[in-house]
Design a protein around this motif. Structure first.
Motif, mmCIF file in Angstrom:
data_model
loop_
_atom_site.group_PDB
_atom_site.id
_atom_site.type_symbol
_atom_site.label_atom_id
_atom_site.label_comp_id
_atom_site.label_asym_id
_atom_site.label_seq_id
_atom_site.Cartn_x
_atom_site.Cartn_y
_atom_site.Cartn_z
ATOM 1 N N MET A 168 61.697 23.019 -13.412
ATOM 2 C CA MET A 168 62.002 23.637 -14.707
ATOM 3 C C MET A 168 60.771 24.295 -15.300
ATOM 4 O O MET A 168 60.797 25.451 -15.743
ATOM 5 N N LYS A 169 59.658 23.559 -15.295
ATOM 6 C CA LYS A 169 58.426 24.080 -15.891
ATOM 7 C C LYS A 169 57.950 25.322 -15.154
ATOM 8 O O LYS A 169 57.584 26.335 -15.784
ATOM 9 N N LYS A 170 57.960 25.272 -13.838
ATOM 10 C CA LYS A 170 57.509 26.408 -13.041
ATOM 11 C C LYS A 170 58.393 27.626 -13.298
ATOM 12 O O LYS A 170 57.896 28.768 -13.386
ATOM 13 N N TYR A 171 59.699 27.400 -13.432
ATOM 14 C CA TYR A 171 60.628 28.503 -13.667
ATOM 15 C C TYR A 171 60.295 29.225 -14.969
ATOM 16 O O TYR A 171 60.158 30.456 -15.001
ATOM 17 N N GLN A 225 63.743 14.412 -33.251
ATOM 18 C CA GLN A 225 62.496 14.481 -32.488
ATOM 19 C C GLN A 225 61.968 15.914 -32.412
ATOM 20 O O GLN A 225 60.750 16.139 -32.486
ATOM 21 N N SER A 226 62.870 16.871 -32.289
ATOM 22 C CA SER A 226 62.461 18.274 -32.234
ATOM 23 C C SER A 226 61.777 18.707 -33.526
ATOM 24 O O SER A 226 60.722 19.353 -33.512
ATOM 25 N N LEU A 227 62.366 18.326 -34.653
ATOM 26 C CA LEU A 227 61.789 18.703 -35.933
ATOM 27 C C LEU A 227 60.444 18.021 -36.148
ATOM 28 O O LEU A 227 59.513 18.624 -36.684
ATOM 29 N N GLN A 255 59.585 16.824 -24.143
ATOM 30 C CA GLN A 255 58.158 16.835 -23.841
ATOM 31 C C GLN A 255 57.793 18.013 -22.942
ATOM 32 O O GLN A 255 56.687 18.555 -23.028
ATOM 33 N N LEU A 256 58.752 18.438 -22.105
ATOM 34 C CA LEU A 256 58.512 19.601 -21.247
ATOM 35 C C LEU A 256 58.488 20.887 -22.093
ATOM 36 O O LEU A 256 57.616 21.743 -21.909
ATOM 37 N N ILE A 257 59.436 20.998 -23.026
ATOM 38 C CA ILE A 257 59.431 22.159 -23.913
ATOM 39 C C ILE A 257 58.139 22.185 -24.729
ATOM 40 O O ILE A 257 57.550 23.245 -24.954
ATOM 41 N N ASP A 258 57.684 21.015 -25.154
ATOM 42 C CA ASP A 258 56.451 20.960 -25.940
ATOM 43 C C ASP A 258 55.257 21.439 -25.115
ATOM 44 O O ASP A 258 54.380 22.150 -25.622
#
Length: 304
Positions: free
Chosen positions: A119-122, A176-178, A150-153
């Motif tokens: 996902m991160k590499k993509y 958690q997102s906020l 945590q990956l989006i962060d």
């Protein structure tokens, strides 16, 4: 909610208005954009509500060109570039950049289950290769994968990744997102879960991406104004109205069925035809009549 950010506010994922020949209805695009701009709303074309997964490259390009034609000076235009083929997303982002689009959004490719590393590499590969700012779009209902927060962060610090749109229905994830991003000036959070719109704005989200805004854009205009003014009571009044109109075309239907139902009510309002792209299809005249009758019975106290 942070003020004066370019990428913020109410962003409505526009339906894709089609003619009976399954081509873009340019007149309807103008009508859709006109009602958005009347309520200070930014258009987001070729998302889930826009049936993007079912559209050919030619129809997508038609829509981008029509959107560019009808774009109001000084406004922001968003487009979806999701594809299972990375090079197609890259090429389409470049096309969008040449036709007045300001930022693009993408989901994960939706065929193979992906690891977090994949996902991160993509997203990194895509963000490195395109000329427009990228929004990470999390929608497990269609991709069948949830992108970990945590990956989006981690990805949020990439210079070309500017925000996330989250349509995952999780109270815990929203909170958690906020907590992660409400104070970030360089990264935004947009909620694509209409039932939590007021809560998200009050809690610090940068904006909303509600499909019901195609039908009743004034709801979200009033909601945003109320939150900006600190009138939380009014914001939650608008939330109740949003729920009613959302349930009108979504309740008891699959996602695909609800997209036709949304267009059917929009047709009643004179905005576009109720044509959907195969494999989606109309549910029939009886269902349409029931929808229209239910819509007529609803009062419209927005702004009143």
């Amino acid at each position: 909610m942070k003020k004066n950010k370019k990428f913020s506010g109410v962003i409505v994922p526009a339906v894709t208005p089609l003619t009976k020949a399954l081509q873009i209805d340019n007149v309807a695009v103008g009508k859709i954009f006109e009602q958005f701009y009347a309520h200070s709303i930014s258009p987001f074309i070729l998302g889930t509500t826009g049936e993007s997964a079912s559209l050919s490259a030619d129809v997508k390009e038609q829509y981008v060109k029509a959107a560019a034609k009808h774009k109001k000076y000084g406004t922001v235009l968003y487009a979806g570039i999701s594809s299972n083929v990375l090079s197609e997303s890259i090429d389409f982002a470049k096309f969008c950049a040449d036709h007045a689009v300001d930022a693009v959004a993408t989901t994960l490719p939706s065929y193979y289950a992906l690891t977090e590393t994949q996902m991160k590499k993509y997203f990194e590969t895509l963000a490195d290769a395109i000329p427009l700012p990228l929004i990470i779009y999390n929608i497990p209902a269609t991709t069948h994968m949830s992108i970990p927060l945590q990956l989006i962060d981690e990805l949020s610090h990439h210079p070309n990744i500017i925000a996330t749109k989250d349509s995952e229905r999780s109270d815990e994830r929203l909170a958690q997102s906020l907590a992660l991003w409400k104070d970030r000036e360089d990264f935004g959070h947009f909620l694509g879960w209409a039932a939590k719109s007021a809560e998200a704005l009050i809690g610090g989200s940068d904006g909303l991406i509600p499909s019901t805004g195609n039908l009743m854009p004034e709801i979200y205009d009033e909601m945003l104004k109320a939150v900006t003014a600190g009138d939380h009571t009014k914001a939650f009044e608008m939330q109740k109205i949003s729920d009613v109109y959302g349930n009108l075309y979504q309740s008891g239907k699959t996602l695909g069925e609800s997209l036709w139902a949304l267009k059917a009510v929009m047709q009643h309002k004179g905005i576009c035809e109720d044509v959907v792209m195969p494999p989606l299809q109309a549910l029939g005249e009886e269902e349409k009549n029931n929808l229209i009758n239910a819509f007529k019975k609803l009062s419209n106290p927005v702004g009143g």
